[in-house]
Write a protein that holds these residues in place. Structure first.
Motif, mmCIF file in Angstrom:
data_model
loop_
_atom_site.group_PDB
_atom_site.id
_atom_site.type_symbol
_atom_site.label_atom_id
_atom_site.label_comp_id
_atom_site.label_asym_id
_atom_site.label_seq_id
_atom_site.Cartn_x
_atom_site.Cartn_y
_atom_site.Cartn_z
ATOM 1 N N SER A 1 0.839 -1.201 0.000
ATOM 2 C CA SER A 1 0.000 0.000 0.000
ATOM 3 C C SER A 1 0.866 1.240 0.000
ATOM 4 N N ASN A 2 0.298 2.374 -0.438
ATOM 5 C CA ASN A 2 1.037 3.640 -0.446
ATOM 6 C C ASN A 2 1.478 4.029 0.957
ATOM 7 N N ASP B 1 8.950 6.868 1.909
ATOM 8 C CA ASP B 1 8.838 8.169 1.264
ATOM 9 C C ASP B 1 10.215 8.812 1.191
ATOM 10 N N ARG B 2 10.248 10.043 0.708
ATOM 11 C CA ARG B 2 11.535 10.707 0.529
ATOM 12 C C ARG B 2 12.216 10.947 1.875
ATOM 13 N N ALA C 1 6.199 20.948 -0.574
ATOM 14 C CA ALA C 1 5.965 20.202 0.653
ATOM 15 C C ALA C 1 7.209 19.353 0.976
ATOM 16 N N PRO C 2 7.412 19.020 2.260
ATOM 17 C CA PRO C 2 6.574 19.292 3.421
ATOM 18 C C PRO C 2 6.910 20.626 4.081
ATOM 19 N N SER D 1 14.208 9.768 12.448
ATOM 20 C CA SER D 1 13.541 9.116 13.573
ATOM 21 C C SER D 1 12.506 8.092 13.123
ATOM 22 N N ARG D 2 11.785 8.378 12.044
ATOM 23 C CA ARG D 2 10.686 7.505 11.627
ATOM 24 C C ARG D 2 11.166 6.097 11.304
#
Length: 331
Positions: free
Chosen positions: A3-4, A9-10, A84-85, A305-306
Protein backbone atom coordinates in the motif's frame (compact mmCIF):
# COMPACT_ATOMS: atom_id res chain seq x y z
CA UNK A 1 0.75 -5.42 -3.29
CA UNK A 2 2.34 -2.82 -1.01
CA UNK A 3 0.00 0.00 0.00
CA UNK A 4 1.04 3.64 -0.45
CA UNK A 5 0.94 4.04 3.33
CA UNK A 6 3.68 1.45 3.77
CA UNK A 7 5.93 2.61 0.96
CA UNK A 8 9.11 4.44 1.91
CA UNK A 9 8.84 8.17 1.26
CA UNK A 10 11.53 10.71 0.53
CA UNK A 11 14.25 10.81 3.18
CA UNK A 12 15.10 14.46 3.71
CA UNK A 13 18.01 13.46 5.93
CA UNK A 14 19.90 12.42 2.81
CA UNK A 15 19.24 15.86 1.31
CA UNK A 16 20.52 17.42 4.53
CA UNK A 17 23.84 15.60 4.22
CA UNK A 18 24.58 17.83 1.21
CA UNK A 19 23.73 20.85 3.36
CA UNK A 20 26.09 20.05 6.24
CA UNK A 21 28.80 18.84 3.87
CA UNK A 22 28.72 22.24 2.15
CA UNK A 23 28.96 24.11 5.45
CA UNK A 24 31.80 21.89 6.65
CA UNK A 25 33.78 22.23 3.42
CA UNK A 26 33.43 26.01 3.52
CA UNK A 27 34.41 26.35 7.18
CA UNK A 28 37.30 23.90 6.86
CA UNK A 29 39.14 26.28 4.54
CA UNK A 30 39.52 28.52 7.61
CA UNK A 31 40.56 25.91 10.18
CA UNK A 32 43.44 27.25 12.27
CA UNK A 33 43.31 30.71 10.69
CA UNK A 34 42.29 32.39 13.96
CA UNK A 35 39.16 34.09 12.58
CA UNK A 36 36.03 32.49 14.04
CA UNK A 37 33.72 35.14 12.56
CA UNK A 38 34.94 34.46 9.03
CA UNK A 39 34.69 30.70 9.56
CA UNK A 40 31.13 30.98 10.82
CA UNK A 41 30.13 33.25 7.95
CA UNK A 42 31.59 30.85 5.40
CA UNK A 43 29.57 28.00 6.91
CA UNK A 44 26.38 30.09 6.96
CA UNK A 45 26.81 31.17 3.33
CA UNK A 46 27.36 27.62 2.09
CA UNK A 47 24.56 26.11 4.17
CA UNK A 48 22.06 28.74 3.04
CA UNK A 49 23.09 28.31 -0.62
CA UNK A 50 22.38 24.57 -0.63
CA UNK A 51 19.22 24.79 1.49
CA UNK A 52 17.46 26.65 -1.32
CA UNK A 53 17.59 23.46 -3.39
CA UNK A 54 16.01 21.19 -0.75
CA UNK A 55 12.39 20.19 -1.57
CA UNK A 56 10.58 21.64 1.45
CA UNK A 57 9.08 24.79 2.94
CA UNK A 58 11.09 25.33 6.09
CA UNK A 59 10.88 27.90 8.86
CA UNK A 60 14.02 28.55 10.90
CA UNK A 61 13.16 28.09 14.59
CA UNK A 62 16.74 27.81 15.84
CA UNK A 63 19.06 29.93 13.73
CA UNK A 64 21.77 32.55 13.77
CA UNK A 65 19.71 35.13 15.66
CA UNK A 66 17.06 37.73 14.96
CA UNK A 67 16.65 39.15 11.45
CA UNK A 68 18.38 42.43 12.29
CA UNK A 69 21.39 40.49 13.64
CA UNK A 70 21.67 37.77 10.99
CA UNK A 71 21.19 38.41 7.27
CA UNK A 72 20.87 34.67 6.59
CA UNK A 73 19.44 31.71 8.53
CA UNK A 74 17.78 34.12 10.94
CA UNK A 75 14.97 33.00 13.24
CA UNK A 76 11.71 33.02 11.30
CA UNK A 77 13.30 32.90 7.83
CA UNK A 78 11.59 30.70 5.24
CA UNK A 79 13.93 28.47 3.24
CA UNK A 80 13.72 25.58 0.80
CA UNK A 81 12.27 25.42 -2.70
CA UNK A 82 8.71 26.13 -1.52
CA UNK A 83 7.32 22.62 -1.97
CA UNK A 84 5.96 20.20 0.65
CA UNK A 85 6.57 19.29 3.42
CA UNK A 86 6.33 22.21 5.85
CA UNK A 87 8.99 21.83 8.53
CA UNK A 88 10.71 23.48 11.45
CA UNK A 89 14.46 23.91 11.01
CA UNK A 90 17.22 24.14 13.63
CA UNK A 91 20.71 24.97 12.41
CA UNK A 92 24.17 25.51 13.74
CA UNK A 93 26.24 25.97 10.57
CA UNK A 94 29.44 25.82 12.64
CA UNK A 95 29.17 24.51 16.17
CA UNK A 96 32.52 25.35 17.69
CA UNK A 97 33.55 28.51 15.86
CA UNK A 98 36.49 28.89 18.22
CA UNK A 99 37.41 25.23 17.78
CA UNK A 100 37.55 25.77 14.02
CA UNK A 101 39.49 29.03 14.28
CA UNK A 102 42.10 27.47 16.57
CA UNK A 103 42.30 24.13 14.76
CA UNK A 104 40.93 22.27 17.80
CA UNK A 105 38.89 19.03 17.76
CA UNK A 106 35.13 18.51 17.38
CA UNK A 107 33.91 21.46 15.31
CA UNK A 108 30.87 20.30 13.32
CA UNK A 109 28.15 21.61 10.98
CA UNK A 110 24.65 20.62 12.12
CA UNK A 111 21.02 20.82 10.97
CA UNK A 112 17.77 19.23 12.16
CA UNK A 113 14.24 19.23 10.70
CA UNK A 114 10.87 18.23 12.13
CA UNK A 115 7.21 18.73 11.24
CA UNK A 116 6.04 22.34 11.36
CA UNK A 117 5.30 23.51 14.90
CA UNK A 118 7.09 20.67 16.72
CA UNK A 119 10.35 22.31 17.84
CA UNK A 120 10.65 24.18 21.12
CA UNK A 121 11.15 27.92 20.76
CA UNK A 122 13.44 29.06 23.62
CA UNK A 123 12.36 32.70 23.32
CA UNK A 124 14.63 35.03 25.29
CA UNK A 125 16.44 32.28 27.22
CA UNK A 126 19.90 31.59 25.81
CA UNK A 127 21.01 28.88 28.25
CA UNK A 128 19.60 25.77 29.83
CA UNK A 129 20.81 23.29 32.44
CA UNK A 130 20.88 19.87 30.78
CA UNK A 131 21.79 16.24 31.22
CA UNK A 132 21.96 13.60 28.50
CA UNK A 133 22.75 9.90 28.32
CA UNK A 134 22.07 6.77 26.29
CA UNK A 135 19.04 4.49 26.51
CA UNK A 136 20.62 2.39 29.24
CA UNK A 137 20.55 5.30 31.71
CA UNK A 138 17.79 7.46 30.21
CA UNK A 139 15.41 6.91 33.15
CA UNK A 140 18.12 7.97 35.63
CA UNK A 141 18.53 11.50 34.28
CA UNK A 142 17.41 13.98 36.95
CA UNK A 143 18.39 17.64 37.39
CA UNK A 144 17.08 17.82 40.97
CA UNK A 145 18.91 14.79 42.36
CA UNK A 146 22.47 15.42 43.64
CA UNK A 147 25.02 14.60 40.95
CA UNK A 148 26.84 12.18 43.25
CA UNK A 149 23.68 10.08 43.61
CA UNK A 150 23.09 10.05 39.86
CA UNK A 151 26.66 8.92 39.25
CA UNK A 152 26.17 6.05 41.73
CA UNK A 153 22.95 5.01 40.00
CA UNK A 154 24.64 5.12 36.58
CA UNK A 155 27.57 3.08 37.86
CA UNK A 156 25.24 0.44 39.34
CA UNK A 157 23.15 0.29 36.16
CA UNK A 158 26.25 -0.22 34.03
CA UNK A 159 27.81 -2.71 36.40
CA UNK A 160 30.93 -0.70 37.13
CA UNK A 161 32.49 1.36 39.90
CA UNK A 162 31.70 5.04 40.28
CA UNK A 163 35.35 5.73 39.50
CA UNK A 164 34.71 4.46 35.97
CA UNK A 165 31.86 6.92 35.29
CA UNK A 166 32.85 9.88 33.08
CA UNK A 167 30.88 13.10 32.74
CA UNK A 168 31.52 15.51 29.87
CA UNK A 169 30.88 19.19 30.54
CA UNK A 170 31.86 22.61 29.29
CA UNK A 171 34.89 24.14 31.03
CA UNK A 172 33.15 27.17 32.53
CA UNK A 173 33.33 28.90 35.94
CA UNK A 174 29.59 28.25 36.38
CA UNK A 175 30.37 24.51 36.54
CA UNK A 176 32.91 24.65 39.36
CA UNK A 177 30.43 23.34 41.94
CA UNK A 178 29.33 20.49 39.66
CA UNK A 179 32.95 19.58 38.95
CA UNK A 180 33.64 19.43 42.67
CA UNK A 181 30.61 17.20 43.27
CA UNK A 182 31.64 14.76 40.57
CA UNK A 183 35.23 14.56 41.75
CA UNK A 184 34.33 14.23 45.43
CA UNK A 185 32.02 11.35 44.50
CA UNK A 186 34.95 9.66 42.75
CA UNK A 187 33.74 10.24 39.20
CA UNK A 188 35.77 11.46 36.25
CA UNK A 189 35.29 14.55 34.09
CA UNK A 190 36.10 15.26 30.47
CA UNK A 191 36.16 19.04 30.02
CA UNK A 192 35.46 20.60 26.65
CA UNK A 193 35.93 24.21 25.61
CA UNK A 194 32.93 24.34 23.23
CA UNK A 195 30.44 22.17 21.34
CA UNK A 196 27.88 20.48 23.53
CA UNK A 197 25.86 19.04 20.62
CA UNK A 198 28.94 17.05 19.68
CA UNK A 199 29.45 16.18 23.36
CA UNK A 200 25.85 14.95 23.70
CA UNK A 201 26.27 12.75 20.62
CA UNK A 202 29.39 11.33 22.25
CA UNK A 203 27.54 10.67 25.52
CA UNK A 204 24.85 8.56 23.80
CA UNK A 205 27.06 6.79 21.26
CA UNK A 206 27.84 3.09 21.49
CA UNK A 207 31.24 2.23 22.95
CA UNK A 208 31.68 5.83 24.07
CA UNK A 209 34.17 6.61 26.87
CA UNK A 210 31.63 9.14 28.19
CA UNK A 211 28.58 8.18 30.27
CA UNK A 212 26.78 11.50 30.78
CA UNK A 213 26.63 15.04 29.49
CA UNK A 214 25.92 17.59 32.21
CA UNK A 215 26.03 21.37 32.48
CA UNK A 216 24.60 24.72 31.52
CA UNK A 217 24.91 25.22 27.79
CA UNK A 218 23.01 26.77 24.92
CA UNK A 219 19.24 26.27 24.72
CA UNK A 220 19.36 26.11 20.89
CA UNK A 221 21.92 23.32 21.17
CA UNK A 222 19.53 21.54 23.55
CA UNK A 223 16.79 21.56 20.90
CA UNK A 224 19.18 20.29 18.22
CA UNK A 225 20.39 17.57 20.58
CA UNK A 226 16.81 16.49 21.27
CA UNK A 227 16.20 16.14 17.53
CA UNK A 228 19.29 13.96 17.20
CA UNK A 229 18.30 11.76 20.13
CA UNK A 230 14.87 11.19 18.63
CA UNK A 231 16.73 9.46 15.82
CA UNK A 232 19.58 7.61 17.50
CA UNK A 233 18.19 6.92 20.97
CA UNK A 234 19.12 8.24 24.38
CA UNK A 235 17.51 11.11 26.24
CA UNK A 236 18.03 14.67 27.37
CA UNK A 237 16.42 16.59 30.22
CA UNK A 238 16.74 20.35 30.51
CA UNK A 239 15.64 23.38 32.48
CA UNK A 240 15.79 26.96 31.24
CA UNK A 241 18.51 29.00 32.98
CA UNK A 242 18.27 32.80 33.01
CA UNK A 243 21.54 34.72 33.00
CA UNK A 244 20.15 37.67 34.96
CA UNK A 245 16.95 39.15 36.36
CA UNK A 246 16.16 41.01 33.14
CA UNK A 247 16.25 37.78 31.14
CA UNK A 248 14.24 36.01 33.84
CA UNK A 249 11.56 38.70 33.79
CA UNK A 250 11.41 38.63 29.98
CA UNK A 251 10.91 34.86 30.01
CA UNK A 252 8.24 34.92 32.72
CA UNK A 253 6.39 37.73 30.94
CA UNK A 254 6.49 35.63 27.75
CA UNK A 255 4.88 32.71 29.58
CA UNK A 256 7.91 30.46 30.18
CA UNK A 257 8.08 28.34 33.35
CA UNK A 258 11.72 28.40 34.42
CA UNK A 259 11.20 25.58 36.92
CA UNK A 260 9.80 23.13 34.36
CA UNK A 261 11.84 20.07 33.44
CA UNK A 262 11.91 19.72 29.66
CA UNK A 263 12.25 16.22 28.22
CA UNK A 264 13.40 15.11 24.80
CA UNK A 265 9.78 15.16 23.65
CA UNK A 266 9.21 18.64 25.07
CA UNK A 267 12.13 20.03 23.09
CA UNK A 268 11.24 18.27 19.83
CA UNK A 269 7.94 16.42 19.66
CA UNK A 270 7.76 15.62 15.97
CA UNK A 271 7.29 12.04 14.78
CA UNK A 272 9.36 12.47 11.61
CA UNK A 273 12.65 14.11 12.57
CA UNK A 274 15.69 14.41 10.33
CA UNK A 275 19.25 15.19 11.43
CA UNK A 276 22.63 15.61 9.78
CA UNK A 277 26.04 16.57 11.16
CA UNK A 278 29.34 16.77 9.27
CA UNK A 279 32.74 17.01 10.89
CA UNK A 280 34.83 20.13 10.28
CA UNK A 281 37.77 19.20 12.52
CA UNK A 282 38.55 15.69 13.77
CA UNK A 283 36.68 14.66 16.90
CA UNK A 284 35.44 11.67 18.89
CA UNK A 285 32.16 11.53 16.95
CA UNK A 286 33.13 12.57 13.42
CA UNK A 287 36.25 12.85 11.30
CA UNK A 288 36.91 16.34 10.02
CA UNK A 289 37.41 17.49 6.44
CA UNK A 290 40.55 16.02 4.88
CA UNK A 291 42.26 17.39 1.77
CA UNK A 292 44.00 15.20 -0.79
CA UNK A 293 45.20 16.94 -3.91
CA UNK A 294 42.22 18.48 -5.63
CA UNK A 295 39.84 16.33 -3.60
CA UNK A 296 38.40 16.49 -0.10
CA UNK A 297 36.65 13.93 2.12
CA UNK A 298 33.91 14.47 4.67
CA UNK A 299 32.25 12.24 7.26
CA UNK A 300 28.62 12.82 8.21
CA UNK A 301 26.14 11.35 10.67
CA UNK A 302 22.73 11.24 8.98
CA UNK A 303 19.58 10.09 10.78
CA UNK A 304 15.80 9.85 10.61
CA UNK A 305 13.54 9.12 13.57
CA UNK A 306 10.69 7.51 11.63
CA UNK A 307 12.84 4.68 10.29
CA UNK A 308 15.39 4.68 13.11
CA UNK A 309 18.15 4.55 10.50
CA UNK A 310 21.51 6.02 11.45
CA UNK A 311 24.01 6.37 8.59
CA UNK A 312 27.65 7.32 8.54
CA UNK A 313 28.37 8.85 5.16
CA UNK A 314 31.98 9.11 3.99
CA UNK A 315 32.01 11.31 0.88
CA UNK A 316 34.73 12.29 -1.57
CA UNK A 317 34.41 15.71 -3.22
CA UNK A 318 36.12 16.98 -6.37
CA UNK A 319 36.97 20.56 -5.44
CA UNK A 320 37.62 21.61 -9.02
CA UNK A 321 34.12 20.57 -10.06
CA UNK A 322 32.59 22.15 -6.97
CA UNK A 323 34.24 25.46 -7.79
CA UNK A 324 32.88 25.27 -11.34
CA UNK A 325 29.35 24.94 -9.90
CA UNK A 326 29.52 27.22 -6.87
CA UNK A 327 32.49 29.50 -7.42
CA UNK A 328 34.65 29.93 -4.32
CA UNK A 329 31.71 29.51 -1.93
CA UNK A 330 32.99 26.11 -0.79
CA UNK A 331 35.45 23.50 -1.97
Amino acid sequence: MTSNQNRPDRNLALELARVTEAAALAAARLVGRGDKIAADQAAVDAMRFVLDSVPMTGTVVIGEGEKDEAPMLYNGETIGDGSAPEVDIAVDPLEGTRLCALGMPSAIAVIALAERGTMFDPGPIVYMEKMAGNDEVADLLDLDRPLAETLKLVADRKGMGIGDVTVVMLDRPRHERAMREVREAGGRIRLITDGDVSAALLAVSDRSPVDLLYGIGGTPEGVITAAALHCMGGAIVGRLWARDEAERDAAVNAGYDLSRILTTRDLCWGDDVFFSATGVTDGDVLQGVRYRGRGATTESLVMRSRSGTVRRVLATHDRTKLRAITGERYG
